[in-house]
Write an enzyme that holds these catalytic residues in place. Sequence first.
Site, PDB file in Angstrom:
ATOM      1  N   ASP A  16       0.733  -1.186  -0.033  1.00 11.24           N
ATOM      2  CA  ASP A  16      -0.099  -0.086   0.027  1.00 11.24           C
ATOM      3  C   ASP A  16       0.786   1.247   0.133  1.00 11.24           C
ATOM      4  OD1 ASP A  16      -2.322   1.476  -0.120  1.00 11.24           O
ATOM      5  OD2 ASP A  16      -2.708   1.240   2.102  1.00 11.24           O
ATOM      6  N   HIS A  33       2.283   3.807  -8.992  1.00  9.79           N
ATOM      7  CA  HIS A  33       2.252   2.322  -9.240  1.00  9.79           C
ATOM      8  C   HIS A  33       3.252   1.791 -10.036  1.00  9.79           C
ATOM      9  CE1 HIS A  33      -1.649   2.425  -7.398  1.00  9.79           C
ATOM     10  NE2 HIS A  33      -2.206   3.029  -8.290  1.00  9.79           N
ATOM     11  N   LEU A 127      11.515 -20.231  -4.647  1.00 12.32           N
ATOM     12  CA  LEU A 127      10.639 -19.428  -3.778  1.00 12.32           C
ATOM     13  C   LEU A 127       9.277 -19.761  -4.828  1.00 12.32           C
ATOM     14  CD1 LEU A 127       9.657 -16.935  -1.798  1.00 12.32           C
ATOM     15  CD2 LEU A 127      10.408 -15.585  -3.631  1.00 12.32           C
TER      16      LEU A 127
END
Length: 233
Positions: A16, A33, A127
């Site tokens: 956020d 963004h 991962l």
Amino acid sequence: MQSNHSPGPHLGIIMDGNGRWATARGLPRGRGHEAGVRAIRPVVEAAADAGVGTLTLYAFSSDNWKRPRAEVALLMGLLRRYLDEEIEALRRSGIRVTLVGRRDRLPRGMAARIARAEAETASATRLHLRIAFDYSGRDAILDAARRSDPAVDRQAFGRLVSGDGSGDVDLLIRTGGEKRLSDFLLWECAYAELRFVDRMWPDFGAGDLMAALADLATRHRRFGGLPAASVAA
Ligand code: FPP
């Protein structure tokens, strides 16, 4: 750790603060963004180096469709670019990528891109990177309920909710200073340790991730039980 999929812990991150990061610099929100996407790679690499098993990043919630059309289009474009430009590097780095959330409302061609990214990284084991896109934790639970039967147990239901058996979240990080879950991994966060960070997502880096993991190591996780010392007494 309760992940039944990858050996290391499962981390969730609510990324956020992109908009505020941009506004504070006099830039349009979209630039925030873009900076947010650039912040992803070092954090993913640090997570892999640190032995994290699964990392779920919240990139677009099902409620984000309520944002202005231009911002939604920009975020769709960023996902497209991410899938086109980052997957090869992730594959070489041993990182498996999957997307969680709905695919049927995404722009034309995106579902095929996602399928390709998932196929190209399917055998990577260092991962597991999950990108939550058009994701809603409530809808994930609702869908699982619709697909399950009355005899289902918690484990099997949890597998239905996550879609891939990624298991419980061990540590949930939210950047940007807000302290809420925003419909992210609601079932999986039942016993997650929570860490709220004031830093905006584009400024979050490998050092912040390492600090979060060091903090996780100090938490006494009891899953509703008592500390070991009290049980012995
Ligand atoms: C919150 O910032 C961020 C999002 C809406 C999602 C995070 C998106 C990215 C990091 C870019 C897209 C990622 C991929 C992989 C394509 P906000 O707009 O809510 O910030 P604000 O609270 O400051 O307004």
